[in-house]
Design a protein around this motif. Structure first.
Motif, short mmCIF file in Angstrom:
data_model
loop_
_atom_site.label_atom_id
_atom_site.label_comp_id
_atom_site.label_asym_id
_atom_site.label_seq_id
_atom_site.Cartn_x
_atom_site.Cartn_y
_atom_site.Cartn_z
N HIS A 28 0.83 -1.21 0.00
CA HIS A 28 0.00 0.00 0.00
C HIS A 28 0.86 1.26 0.00
O HIS A 28 0.61 2.20 -0.76
N TYR A 29 1.88 1.30 0.83
CA TYR A 29 2.71 2.49 0.93
C TYR A 29 3.79 2.56 -0.14
O TYR A 29 4.51 3.56 -0.22
N ALA A 30 3.92 1.53 -0.96
CA ALA A 30 4.88 1.55 -2.06
C ALA A 30 4.27 2.08 -3.35
O ALA A 30 4.96 2.09 -4.38
N ARG A 31 3.02 2.53 -3.30
CA ARG A 31 2.36 2.97 -4.53
C ARG A 31 3.04 4.17 -5.15
O ARG A 31 3.08 4.32 -6.36
N GLY A 32 3.59 5.07 -4.34
CA GLY A 32 4.21 6.27 -4.90
C GLY A 32 5.65 6.08 -5.30
O GLY A 32 6.24 6.97 -5.93
N SER A 33 6.27 4.94 -4.97
CA SER A 33 7.68 4.75 -5.27
C SER A 33 7.92 4.18 -6.66
O SER A 33 9.00 4.33 -7.21
N SER A 34 6.93 3.52 -7.25
CA SER A 34 7.09 2.94 -8.58
C SER A 34 5.77 3.04 -9.33
O SER A 34 4.69 3.06 -8.73
N ARG A 35 5.87 3.07 -10.65
CA ARG A 35 4.65 3.19 -11.46
C ARG A 35 3.82 1.92 -11.45
O ARG A 35 2.60 1.97 -11.44
N THR A 36 4.49 0.78 -11.48
CA THR A 36 3.79 -0.50 -11.48
C THR A 36 4.22 -1.30 -10.26
O THR A 36 5.42 -1.50 -10.03
N LEU A 37 3.27 -1.76 -9.48
CA LEU A 37 3.56 -2.54 -8.30
C LEU A 37 3.80 -3.99 -8.69
O LEU A 37 3.22 -4.50 -9.66
N PRO A 38 4.66 -4.70 -7.97
CA PRO A 38 4.86 -6.12 -8.27
C PRO A 38 3.58 -6.90 -7.99
O PRO A 38 2.80 -6.55 -7.10
N PRO A 39 3.32 -7.96 -8.74
CA PRO A 39 2.09 -8.73 -8.53
C PRO A 39 2.08 -9.43 -7.19
O PRO A 39 3.12 -9.82 -6.66
N THR A 40 0.90 -9.57 -6.64
CA THR A 40 0.73 -10.29 -5.38
C THR A 40 0.86 -11.79 -5.63
O THR A 40 0.79 -12.25 -6.79
N PRO A 41 1.07 -12.59 -4.59
CA PRO A 41 1.13 -14.06 -4.81
C PRO A 41 -0.12 -14.61 -5.48
O PRO A 41 -0.02 -15.53 -6.31
N PHE A 42 -1.30 -14.07 -5.14
CA PHE A 42 -2.52 -14.55 -5.80
C PHE A 42 -2.51 -14.19 -7.28
O PHE A 42 -2.93 -15.01 -8.13
N GLN A 43 -2.03 -12.99 -7.63
CA GLN A 43 -1.95 -12.61 -9.03
C GLN A 43 -0.94 -13.46 -9.79
O GLN A 43 -1.16 -13.83 -10.94
N LYS A 44 0.20 -13.79 -9.13
CA LYS A 44 1.18 -14.67 -9.77
C LYS A 44 0.58 -16.05 -10.01
O LYS A 44 0.79 -16.65 -11.09
N LEU A 45 -0.18 -16.57 -9.06
CA LEU A 45 -0.81 -17.88 -9.23
C LEU A 45 -1.84 -17.84 -10.35
O LEU A 45 -1.95 -18.77 -11.16
N LEU A 46 -2.61 -16.74 -10.43
CA LEU A 46 -3.61 -16.60 -11.49
C LEU A 46 -2.95 -16.53 -12.86
O LEU A 46 -3.41 -17.16 -13.81
N ARG A 47 -1.86 -15.78 -12.97
CA ARG A 47 -1.17 -15.69 -14.24
C ARG A 47 -0.55 -17.03 -14.65
O ARG A 47 -0.58 -17.41 -15.82
N ALA A 48 0.02 -17.73 -13.67
CA ALA A 48 0.58 -19.04 -13.97
C ALA A 48 -0.49 -20.01 -14.45
O ALA A 48 -0.27 -20.81 -15.38
N ASN A 49 -1.68 -19.93 -13.85
CA ASN A 49 -2.78 -20.79 -14.27
C ASN A 49 -3.23 -20.45 -15.68
O ASN A 49 -3.48 -21.35 -16.51
N LEU A 50 -3.31 -19.15 -15.99
CA LEU A 50 -3.71 -18.75 -17.34
C LEU A 50 -2.67 -19.17 -18.37
O LEU A 50 -3.01 -19.61 -19.48
N THR A 51 -1.38 -19.05 -18.02
CA THR A 51 -0.32 -19.47 -18.94
C THR A 51 -0.37 -20.96 -19.18
O THR A 51 -0.20 -21.44 -20.30
N PHE A 52 -0.61 -21.73 -18.12
CA PHE A 52 -0.71 -23.19 -18.27
C PHE A 52 -1.88 -23.57 -19.16
O PHE A 52 -1.76 -24.43 -20.03
N ARG A 53 -3.02 -22.92 -18.95
CA ARG A 53 -4.20 -23.24 -19.76
C ARG A 53 -3.99 -22.82 -21.20
O ARG A 53 -4.47 -23.48 -22.13
N ARG A 54 -3.25 -21.71 -21.42
CA ARG A 54 -3.05 -21.24 -22.79
C ARG A 54 -2.15 -22.19 -23.57
O ARG A 54 -2.33 -22.37 -24.77
N HIS A 55 -1.14 -22.80 -22.89
CA HIS A 55 -0.22 -23.70 -23.57
C HIS A 55 -0.57 -25.17 -23.39
O HIS A 55 0.23 -26.03 -23.75
#
Length: 326
Positions: free
Chosen positions: A288-315
């Motif tokens: 929350h407090y890192a929002r002003g330090s960078s333009r894009t925040l690193p993904p949360t663990p849930f977002q990483k898991l969701l992206r990995a699932n989408l990548t697996f389903r795509r391939h």
């Protein structure tokens, strides 16, 4: 040979003869990584094997006593000690940090002396000191005019109980450490921003709330989360003065049932659970407090898991075959 421009073919022939070969990129090998990974996997397998097949852990008794009422009451006392001590520590730390950075030499010296004393004496000694405070101030605590008459009195032992003595000892000790954390966070903000805000007519308190603290929180939050997790475990020292928290409740159960290892495992599981919860909370507060330090925040663990699932389903072969038929 080109029929239209034979001279061009003659020029290209020497160039093709002296053309350098195509570079074949060979990935750098890291045998040390594979060796260390193999060693760690073997150690992990040995640890899991010990947990699963060692009967001394008595997992059936662990499941039976994990939510035993004595253990649950000890967990509740541990959480109360941690919460109250951290509230006192954070509030006192902010006050001491502001005093330390003050231009008033009396306030700055008083804050430095407080930090020096409470960081220089063990927290266990402070716990014992507060538990025996009646031996120092007497059986009554008086409130009134300094060096003058007292308006009312309070019984020392009933006012400062064992629980309140533990809270005061842990909280006042924590304030000394939090003051240095907050002071480091405040000093991390560029002074030019404070000067620019003051030139616009903003008052010191508003500058601190709106400009300095939001930026300083990026430095303050990580060690504060670490101190909170440490306080959760340091609260076990309160058992020395008779406060029945999680560790003391486990010790009492051991003397009652003569089973040491299962109750140690129960206490460890509770500590690990709340440490994990606090770590997750710290992660999202830092985000929350890192929002002003960078333009894009690193993904949360849930977002990483969701992206990995989408990548697996795509391939996945079924998905690729279905896309090919479209």
């Amino acid at each position: 040979m080109s029929e239209n421009n034979p001279a061009a073919d003659a020029d290209d022939a020497p160039a093709a003869a002296f053309r350098p070969p195509v570079i074949r990129a060979v990935p750098v090998r890291h045998p040390g990584r594979y060796i260390s990974a193999a060693i760690l996997l073997v150690l992990l397998a040995m640890f899991v094997h010990m947990l699963w097949f060692n009967k001394n852990f008595s997992w059936d008794l662990v499941r039976q006593w994990l939510f035993w009422h004595t253990i649950v009451n000890g967990v509740w006392v541990t959480l109360q000690l941690t919460a109250f001590a951290m509230v006192i520590g954070i509030a006192g730390g902010v006050l001491l940090a502001v005093m330390r950075l003050s231009g008033n030499p009396v306030s700055s010296s008083a804050a430095w002396g407080y930090t020096w004393f409470f960081r220089g004496t063990p927290v266990l000694v402070q716990l014992l000191f507060w538990n025996n405070i009646a031996a120092l101030v007497g059986s009554q605590i008086s409130f009134g005019v300094p060096f003058g008459p007292a308006f009312f009195h309070l019984d020392t032992n009933s006012t400062i109980t064992r629980f309140s003595a533990a809270v005061l000892a842990l909280g006042l000790n924590e304030a000394a450490y939090m003051s240095e954390i907050v002071r480091a966070g405040l000093l991390s903000v560029d002074e030019g921003q404070t000067e620019a805000a003051a030139s616009l007519g903003m008052r010191r308190g508003r500058i601190m709330r709106r400009i300095v603290l939001p930026q300083a929180m990026r430095v303050i939050i990580p060690p504060t989360g670490n101190e909170t997790i440490s306080m959760l475990k340091t609260s076990s020292l309160a058992s020395v003065i008779g406060v029945v928290e999680l560790t003391d409740a486990s010790e009492s159960a051991i003397h009652l049932y003569f089973k040491a290892i299962p109750f140690y495992v129960v206490a460890s599981l509770w500590y690990l659970f709340f440490t994990t919860v606090l770590s997750i909370g710290q992660y999202y507060i830092e985000r929350h407090y890192a929002r002003g330090s960078s333009r894009t925040l690193p993904p949360t663990p849930f977002q990483k898991l969701l992206r990995a699932n989408l990548t697996f389903r795509r391939h996945h072969p079924y998905t690729e075959a279905r896309e090919a038929l479209r």
